[in-house]
Design a protein around this motif. Structure first.
Motif, PDB file in Angstrom:
ATOM      1  N   ALA A 210       5.055  -0.146   1.062  1.00 32.53           N
ATOM      2  CA  ALA A 210       4.739   0.816   0.006  1.00 32.53           C
ATOM      3  C   ALA A 210       6.023   2.072  -0.036  1.00 32.53           C
ATOM      4  O   ALA A 210       6.438   2.483  -1.167  1.00 32.53           O
ATOM      5  CB  ALA A 210       3.660   1.458  -0.011  1.00 32.53           C
ATOM      6  N   ILE A 211       6.448   2.408   1.019  1.00 34.76           N
ATOM      7  CA  ILE A 211       7.486   3.570   1.211  1.00 34.76           C
ATOM      8  C   ILE A 211       8.777   2.957   0.497  1.00 34.76           C
ATOM      9  O   ILE A 211       9.474   3.601  -0.135  1.00 34.76           O
ATOM     10  CB  ILE A 211       7.618   4.054   2.503  1.00 34.76           C
ATOM     11  N   ARG A 212       9.128   1.673   1.113  1.00 33.07           N
ATOM     12  CA  ARG A 212      10.312   1.240   0.665  1.00 33.07           C
ATOM     13  C   ARG A 212      10.248   0.974  -0.955  1.00 33.07           C
ATOM     14  O   ARG A 212      11.287   1.440  -1.620  1.00 33.07           O
ATOM     15  CB  ARG A 212      10.544   0.104   1.200  1.00 33.07           C
ATOM     16  N   HIS A 213       9.190   0.604  -1.713  1.00 28.56           N
ATOM     17  CA  HIS A 213       9.215   0.336  -2.752  1.00 28.56           C
ATOM     18  C   HIS A 213       8.946   1.647  -3.860  1.00 28.56           C
ATOM     19  O   HIS A 213       9.943   1.634  -4.761  1.00 28.56           O
ATOM     20  CB  HIS A 213       7.903  -0.478  -3.388  1.00 28.56           C
ATOM     21  N   ALA A 214       8.661   2.708  -3.185  1.00 31.98           N
ATOM     22  CA  ALA A 214       8.644   3.923  -3.867  1.00 31.98           C
ATOM     23  C   ALA A 214       9.968   4.526  -3.843  1.00 31.98           C
ATOM     24  O   ALA A 214      10.414   5.304  -4.794  1.00 31.98           O
ATOM     25  CB  ALA A 214       7.700   4.868  -3.347  1.00 31.98           C
TER      26      ALA A 214
END
Length: 253
Positions: A210-214
């Motif tokens: 989720a952090i990478r995607h954001a």
């Protein structure tokens, strides 16, 4: 007489400092002094946190990451008996200490691609990363705790005919508990780092993903909201560990 509610300085001081920092941070954001593309501010972060909490996506990511951290961390607790043995028996220390030191000082994060190659893209590679980063702080601190045990207590236990098991149970282990707790506290942080890095590299679900995607979509507020969630979780886990220590080692309070 009325009893006044007493607030501990251990809570009021950091809470007050946090409020001041958040207020100043929010002021800079609201007055346009922070570029929302480059950074964000508390109110925007809280809005994003509420959004992914409301739609359930946060809990989906947390559930996967929790399983990976839980299993990997449970495996890492093997460092406690190994540390007790290495700290007590010199021959074991002489044999394995160089290997423990070498592995502990190895930058495990740099080996993440290798873990993915060995254990695949599924949950196992993340579990093994958590285990690899968590086990050594626990093992090394436990071993250090054994070495600080008062020799006179060990001599007294032996003079009363205590067996090795009784000596570990009644003397060595109780005196080592604070060191074990310290090792676990250090390992919690390393476990969270391990799961986030592993999920950022090879996952399609989890907090790290989720952090990478954001970040790839330049959703800075959402990115920081997930980071805040991790910070809150680490604080809660640490406080839970302190509560456990108060139960099992009340003499340390």
């Amino acid at each position: 007489m009325e009893r006044r509610l007493q607030i501990s300085p251990a809570f009021s001081y950091p809470f007050g400092a946090l409020l001041i920092v958040l207020a100043i941070w929010e002021f800079f954001g609201q007055t346009g002094m922070i570029d929302p593309f480059m950074f964000s501010w508390p109110s925007r972060i809280m809005v994003k946190a509420w959004e992914f909490t409301s739609d359930g996506s946060l809990f989906e990511h947390l559930a996967v990451s929790a399983v990976e951290v839980g299993i990997g961390f449970a495996m890492a607790l093997i460092g406690i008996p190994i540390g007790l043995a290495m700290g007590h028996w010199k021959k074991m220390e002489y044999t394995f200490d160089p290997f423990v030191t070498a592995l502990y000082t190895t930058p495990m994060i740099a080996l993440t691609p290798l873990f993915v190659l060995w254990f695949g893209l599924d949950i196992l590679s993340k579990i093994m990363m958590v285990f690899a980063l968590s086990v050594f702080p626990i093992l090394i601190n436990t071993m250090a705790g054994v070495k600080t045990t008062d020799p006179s207590l060990i001599k007294a236990a032996r003079s009363y005919g205590a067996s090795e098991f009784q000596m570990f149970k009644e003397v060595i282990f109780p005196s080592t508990i604070p060191f074990i707790v310290t090792g676990i506290r250090l390992a919690i942080g390393r476990a969270l780092i391990a799961v986030v890095v592993a999920e950022m590299l090879a996952a399609n679900v989890g907090i790290g993903y989720a952090i990478r995607h954001a970040s790839e979509l330049f959703r800075t507020a959402e990115y920081l909201a997930y980071v805040v969630v991790l910070m809150v979780l680490s604080i809660l886990l640490t406080e839970l560990l302190k509560a456990v220590e108060r139960k099992i080692a009340p003499w340390r309070i």
